[in-house]
Design an enzyme around this catalytic site. Structure first.
Site, PDB file in Angstrom:
ATOM      1  N   ASP A  13       0.810  -1.228   0.000  1.00 19.09           N
ATOM      2  CA  ASP A  13       0.000   0.000   0.000  1.00 19.09           C
ATOM      3  C   ASP A  13       0.840   1.274   0.000  1.00 19.09           C
ATOM      4  OD1 ASP A  13      -2.239  -1.664   0.123  1.00 19.09           O
ATOM      5  OD2 ASP A  13      -2.175  -1.714   2.306  1.00 19.09           O
ATOM      6  N   GLU A  14       1.988   1.210  -0.637  1.00 19.91           N
ATOM      7  CA  GLU A  14       2.873   2.375  -0.687  1.00 19.91           C
ATOM      8  C   GLU A  14       2.438   3.375  -1.752  1.00 19.91           C
ATOM      9  OE1 GLU A  14       3.869  -0.755  -1.187  1.00 19.91           O
ATOM     10  OE2 GLU A  14       5.323  -1.339   0.362  1.00 19.91           O
ATOM     11  N   LYS A  16       1.895   1.975  -5.128  1.00 23.28           N
ATOM     12  CA  LYS A  16       2.463   1.370  -6.361  1.00 23.28           C
ATOM     13  C   LYS A  16       1.554   1.603  -7.557  1.00 23.28           C
ATOM     14  CE  LYS A  16       2.477  -2.610  -4.255  1.00 23.28           C
ATOM     15  NZ  LYS A  16       2.156  -2.197  -2.879  1.00 23.28           N
ATOM     16  N   GLY A  40      -4.368  -4.500  -3.738  1.00 19.46           N
ATOM     17  CA  GLY A  40      -5.434  -3.515  -3.929  1.00 19.46           C
ATOM     18  C   GLY A  40      -4.776  -2.201  -4.284  1.00 19.46           C
ATOM     19  N   HIS A  41      -4.964  -1.780  -5.520  1.00 19.44           N
ATOM     20  CA  HIS A  41      -4.295  -0.568  -5.996  1.00 19.44           C
ATOM     21  C   HIS A  41      -5.341   0.456  -6.404  1.00 19.44           C
ATOM     22  CE1 HIS A  41      -0.955  -3.587  -7.323  1.00 19.44           C
ATOM     23  NE2 HIS A  41      -1.004  -3.441  -6.018  1.00 19.44           N
ATOM     24  N   GLN A 223       2.153  -6.141  -3.111  1.00 17.73           N
ATOM     25  CA  GLN A 223       2.608  -6.227  -1.713  1.00 17.73           C
ATOM     26  C   GLN A 223       3.916  -5.436  -1.538  1.00 17.73           C
ATOM     27  OE1 GLN A 223       1.634  -9.615  -3.180  1.00 17.73           O
ATOM     28  NE2 GLN A 223      -0.350  -8.790  -2.665  1.00 17.73           N
ATOM     29  N   VAL A 299      -8.723  -3.772  -0.395  1.00 17.08           N
ATOM     30  CA  VAL A 299      -9.283  -5.106  -0.588  1.00 17.08           C
ATOM     31  C   VAL A 299     -10.289  -5.454   0.498  1.00 17.08           C
ATOM     32  CG1 VAL A 299      -8.715  -7.572  -0.692  1.00 17.08           C
ATOM     33  CG2 VAL A 299      -7.240  -5.926  -1.826  1.00 17.08           C
ATOM     34  N   THR A 300      -9.890  -5.255   1.752  1.00 18.18           N
ATOM     35  CA  THR A 300     -10.732  -5.727   2.858  1.00 18.18           C
ATOM     36  C   THR A 300     -11.388  -4.593   3.635  1.00 18.18           C
ATOM     37  OG1 THR A 300      -8.803  -5.723   4.286  1.00 18.18           O
ATOM     38  CG2 THR A 300      -9.298  -7.798   3.190  1.00 18.18           C
ATOM     39  N   ARG A 304      -5.674   0.497   8.366  1.00 18.14           N
ATOM     40  CA  ARG A 304      -4.245   0.197   8.361  1.00 18.14           C
ATOM     41  C   ARG A 304      -3.591   0.765   9.612  1.00 18.14           C
ATOM     42  NH1 ARG A 304      -3.796   2.405   2.214  1.00 18.14           N
ATOM     43  NH2 ARG A 304      -4.664   0.602   1.165  1.00 18.14           N
ATOM     44  N   LYS A 330       2.995  10.070  -0.774  1.00 16.71           N
ATOM     45  CA  LYS A 330       2.180  10.550   0.338  1.00 16.71           C
ATOM     46  C   LYS A 330       2.904  11.533   1.252  1.00 16.71           C
ATOM     47  CE  LYS A 330      -1.420   7.900   1.257  1.00 16.71           C
ATOM     48  NZ  LYS A 330      -2.396   6.822   1.516  1.00 16.71           N
ATOM     49  N   THR A 413       2.642  13.611  -4.577  1.00 21.20           N
ATOM     50  CA  THR A 413       2.121  14.600  -3.625  1.00 21.20           C
ATOM     51  C   THR A 413       0.594  14.629  -3.516  1.00 21.20           C
ATOM     52  OG1 THR A 413       2.213  16.284  -5.352  1.00 21.20           O
ATOM     53  CG2 THR A 413       4.135  16.104  -3.912  1.00 21.20           C
TER      54      THR A 413
HETATM   55  P1  GDP Z   1      -0.676   0.169  -3.576  1.00 18.28           P
HETATM   56  O1  GDP Z   1      -1.275  -1.072  -3.044  1.00 18.28           O
HETATM   57  O2  GDP Z   1       0.790   0.257  -3.305  1.00 18.28           O
HETATM   58  O3  GDP Z   1      -1.000   0.440  -5.013  1.00 18.28           O
HETATM   59  O4  GDP Z   1      -1.327   1.362  -2.743  1.00 18.28           O
HETATM   60  P2  GDP Z   1      -2.886   1.548  -2.396  1.00 18.28           P
HETATM   61  O5  GDP Z   1      -3.582   2.012  -3.623  1.00 18.28           O
HETATM   62  O6  GDP Z   1      -3.419   0.362  -1.688  1.00 18.28           O
HETATM   63  O7  GDP Z   1      -2.796   2.679  -1.300  1.00 18.28           O
HETATM   64  C1  GDP Z   1      -2.272   3.925  -1.569  1.00 18.28           C
HETATM   65  C2  GDP Z   1      -3.388   4.976  -1.351  1.00 18.28           C
HETATM   66  O8  GDP Z   1      -2.803   6.252  -1.288  1.00 18.28           O
HETATM   67  C3  GDP Z   1      -4.381   5.046  -2.490  1.00 18.28           C
HETATM   68  O9  GDP Z   1      -5.635   5.375  -1.977  1.00 18.28           O
HETATM   69  C4  GDP Z   1      -3.845   6.151  -3.376  1.00 18.28           C
HETATM   70  O10 GDP Z   1      -4.873   6.812  -4.119  1.00 18.28           O
HETATM   71  C5  GDP Z   1      -3.254   7.070  -2.355  1.00 18.28           C
HETATM   72  N1  GDP Z   1      -2.060   7.798  -2.795  1.00 18.28           N
HETATM   73  C6  GDP Z   1      -1.061   7.410  -3.636  1.00 18.28           C
HETATM   74  N2  GDP Z   1      -0.102   8.339  -3.699  1.00 18.28           N
HETATM   75  C7  GDP Z   1      -0.503   9.360  -2.894  1.00 18.28           C
HETATM   76  C8  GDP Z   1       0.087  10.605  -2.500  1.00 18.28           C
HETATM   77  O11 GDP Z   1       1.170  10.973  -2.915  1.00 18.28           O
HETATM   78  N3  GDP Z   1      -0.620  11.358  -1.615  1.00 18.28           N
HETATM   79  C9  GDP Z   1      -1.829  10.976  -1.113  1.00 18.28           C
HETATM   80  N4  GDP Z   1      -2.441  11.769  -0.255  1.00 18.28           N
HETATM   81  N5  GDP Z   1      -2.397   9.809  -1.438  1.00 18.28           N
HETATM   82  C10 GDP Z   1      -1.733   9.013  -2.312  1.00 18.28           C
HETATM   83  P1  IMO Z   2      -0.820  -4.290  -2.177  1.00 15.34           P
HETATM   84  O1  IMO Z   2      -0.378  -4.788  -3.524  1.00 15.34           O
HETATM   85  C1  IMO Z   2      -0.882  -4.658   2.142  1.00 15.34           C
HETATM   86  C2  IMO Z   2      -0.973  -8.700   3.793  1.00 15.34           C
HETATM   87  C3  IMO Z   2      -2.238  -9.134   4.526  1.00 15.34           C
HETATM   88  C4  IMO Z   2      -1.632 -10.069   5.546  1.00 15.34           C
HETATM   89  C5  IMO Z   2      -0.513 -10.758   4.781  1.00 15.34           C
HETATM   90  C6  IMO Z   2      -0.893 -12.117   4.213  1.00 15.34           C
HETATM   91  O2  IMO Z   2      -2.118  -3.560  -2.196  1.00 15.34           O
HETATM   92  O3  IMO Z   2       0.279  -3.494  -1.549  1.00 15.34           O
HETATM   93  P2  IMO Z   2      -2.368 -12.881   2.138  1.00 15.34           P
HETATM   94  O4  IMO Z   2      -3.811 -12.667   1.849  1.00 15.34           O
HETATM   95  O5  IMO Z   2      -1.449 -12.319   1.089  1.00 15.34           O
HETATM   96  O6  IMO Z   2      -2.022 -14.298   2.468  1.00 15.34           O
HETATM   97  O7  IMO Z   2      -2.112 -12.037   3.490  1.00 15.34           O
HETATM   98  O8  IMO Z   2      -0.179  -9.872   3.715  1.00 15.34           O
HETATM   99  N1  IMO Z   2      -1.180  -8.221   2.409  1.00 15.34           N
HETATM  100  C7  IMO Z   2      -1.100  -6.930   2.064  1.00 15.34           C
HETATM  101  N2  IMO Z   2      -0.930  -5.833   2.817  1.00 15.34           N
HETATM  102  N3  IMO Z   2      -0.977  -4.555   0.801  1.00 15.34           N
HETATM  103  C8  IMO Z   2      -1.127  -5.652   0.035  1.00 15.34           C
HETATM  104  O9  IMO Z   2      -1.094  -5.601  -1.307  1.00 15.34           O
HETATM  105  C9  IMO Z   2      -1.245  -6.914   0.654  1.00 15.34           C
HETATM  106  N4  IMO Z   2      -1.414  -8.178   0.220  1.00 15.34           N
HETATM  107  C10 IMO Z   2      -1.362  -8.967   1.297  1.00 15.34           C
HETATM  108  O10 IMO Z   2      -2.881  -8.041   5.106  1.00 15.34           O
HETATM  109  O11 IMO Z   2      -1.029  -9.323   6.589  1.00 15.34           O
HETATM  110 MG    MG Z   3      -2.803  -1.711  -1.783  1.00 19.16          MG
END
Ligand code: GDP
Ligand code: IMO
Ligand code: MG
Length: 429
Positions: A13-14, A16, A40-41, A223, A299-300, A304, A330, A413
């Site tokens: 959830d960085e 990506k 979950g992106h 991940q 996803v769920t 966090r 972020k 940003t």
């Molecule tokens: P991923 O799993 O690494 O693709 O990340 P996620 O999509 O699960 O979580 C990142 C969240 O931060 C998403 O809701 C994005 O829309 C949001 N996001 C991404 N980059 C930035 C940023 O630079 N600033 C802010 N405020 N939100 C961001």
């Molecule tokens: P993205 O691509 C954050 C975590 C789950 C759990 C562990 C194992 O969005 O960054 P699993 O269902 O894979 O067997 O769960 O990994 N986890 C994630 N946490 N972002 C994800 O994907 C994740 N995919 C799995 O929460 O701790």
């Molecule tokens: Mg994610």
């Protein structure tokens, strides 16, 4: 031509998805190489929000998108995601989307087992996404998985089903569950097979062809390194290798294809699910980070866990995954904080450590050593160039790259695609 491999350098959830979507316009192909629909992106483009779990984030820009053999594929989740994106106006067809025919399948029995185990584990649970990821990877290495190519041979599955069900029926019996309903399983697979098979092919061949033609390939990791089954906070990890090297084995290209390794790094730290988290803030400050960063799982929907930036962990992730440069995301979430903290080391039983130890008890026991710096007045939100950043925010970025021993290539940003600062183009050698 240079390729780019995007990986998460923390616990997922960085951001990506946002960065891959932004880079996709410079790429000819986007490839997923591990994980499954546990990812979950979230992508924000103008007033549209796209949520992707399985499809490569390049699909939104119409870039050729490929799911490699390293992914575990739930055919029903694939269909649902394609249907949902289609209603949002994304065109997904056999020209712009391909799927490795040797991907292992996630079946309903994998989801069952994931849930049964988590429930039985009580407080010791991993906190998985409940999507059957772990059990599906177990069956792959246990050599009893059904794969995408098997969907074209459903009339000759008896021996494979015997093997699969012998394993699962014994496990299910242990949980007081009935054996696998083989007739129902085959019927369900027969129904979904044509949908999946239209996209299935030996993608290594397609990738070989486009690479030869000079295509720029963007590998999209899911991940993060700290969830890697070898290098992460074992056993609180996912069941695949999330490090950059997996891009090669998970797609069918050699290791030289991975190119520039772009580690995605959040300006603070989050984690969803159980496991150690040294800089976790269980106070108002953590609450504030979560609220400002909208830190709820895609996803769920789970909240966090949030904490300060941990330079020790990110330095370790960058080293393990051979990160060439990072995208710092972020940063705007830290706007308005009077002071910000960075973890620069740990204290464990009176000793100072400059790395994260392997044993889970040690991982849980380390105490972070912090450096505190002044926050910034003004805002970074929506900044699109260095010149837009407050001086103190630049100081924070510089301190981060110094501590993690890796340069910053991009800064994000806001959630919006275009709110991105390019420091060094990862596609340029
Ligand atoms: P991923 O799993 O690494 O693709 O990340 P996620 O999509 O699960 O979580 C990142 C969240 O931060 C998403 O809701 C994005 O829309 C949001 N996001 C991404 N980059 C930035 C940023 O630079 N600033 C802010 N405020 N939100 C961001
Ligand atoms: P993205 O691509 C954050 C975590 C789950 C759990 C562990 C194992 O969005 O960054 P699993 O269902 O894979 O067997 O769960 O990994 N986890 C994630 N946490 N972002 C994800 O994907 C994740 N995919 C799995 O929460 O701790
Ligand atoms: Mg994610």
């Amino acid at each position: 031509m240079a390729n780019v491999t995007v990986i998460g350098a923390q616990w997922g959830d960085e951001g990506k998805g946002k960065i891959v979507d932004w880079l996709a316009s410079r790429a000819d192909v986007v490839v997923r190489f591990q994980g499954g629909h546990n990812a979950g992106h979230t992508l924000v483009v103008g007033d549209q929000v796209y949520k992707l779990s399985l499809l490569p984030s390049g699909i939104v820009t119409g870039t050729l998108s490929i799911i490699g053999n390293g992914v575990v594929l739930d055919p029903w989740a694939l269909k649902a995601e394609i249907e949902k994106l289609t209603t949002q106006g994304v065109d997904i067809n056999t020209e712009n989307f391909a799927l490795a025919d040797n991907c292992p399948l996630i079946l309903p029995l994998h989801r069952d087992l994931d849930g049964l185990r988590e429930t039985a584990a009580g407080t010791g649970k991993i906190g998985t996404t409940g999507r059957g990821i772990g059990p599906a990877y177990e069956d792959k290495v246990g050599r009893r998985a059904l794969r995408v190519c098997d969907l074209a041979h459903l009339d000759a599955m008896d021996a494979q089903l015997d093997r699969l069900c012998a394993h699962h029926d014994a496990l299910r019996a242990g949980f007081g569950q009935p054996p696998v309903d083989r007739v129902a399983l085959i019927a369900e697979l027969r129904e979904i097979a044509p949908f999946v098979l239209q996209f299935a092919q030996p993608v290594w061949k397609r990738l070989k062809k486009v690479r030869k033609a000079g295509a720029r390939i963007l590998f999209e990791g899911a991940q993060g390194v700290l969830l890697d089954v070898d290098h992460g906070t074992y056993p609180f990890v996912t069941s695949s290798n999330t490090v950059s090297g997996t891009a090669a084995s998970g797609s069918g290209l050699g290791p030289a294809a991975t190119g520039f390794v772009l580690g995605i790094v959040k300006a603070y730290t989050t984690r969803v699910g159980s496991g150690p988290f040294p800089t976790e803030l269980e106070d108002e400050m953590g609450q504030r980070l979560g609220e400002r960063g909208h830190e709820f799982g895609t996803v769920t929907g789970r909240k966090r866990r949030c904490g300060w930036f941990d330079a020790v962990l990110v330095r370790q992730s960058c080293a393990i995954s051979g990160v060439t440069g990072i995208a710092l995301t972020k940063l705007d979430v830290l706007d308005g904080f009077e002071k910000v903290r960075i973890c620069t080391g740990y204290r464990l039983h009176g000793k100072v450590l400059d790395y994260f130890p392997s044993h889970s008890a040690d991982q849980a026991a380390v105490e972070p050593i912090y450096e505190e710096i002044d926050g910034w007045v003004g805002t970074t939100a929506g900044a699109r160039s260095w010149a837009d950043l407050p001086a103190q925010a630049i100081k924070y970025i510089q301190r981060v790259q110094e501590l993690i021993e890796t340069p910053v290539a991009l800064i994000s940003t806001s959630p919006e695609r275009e709110d991105t600062i390019l420091v060094r183009d990862p596609f340029v050698d």
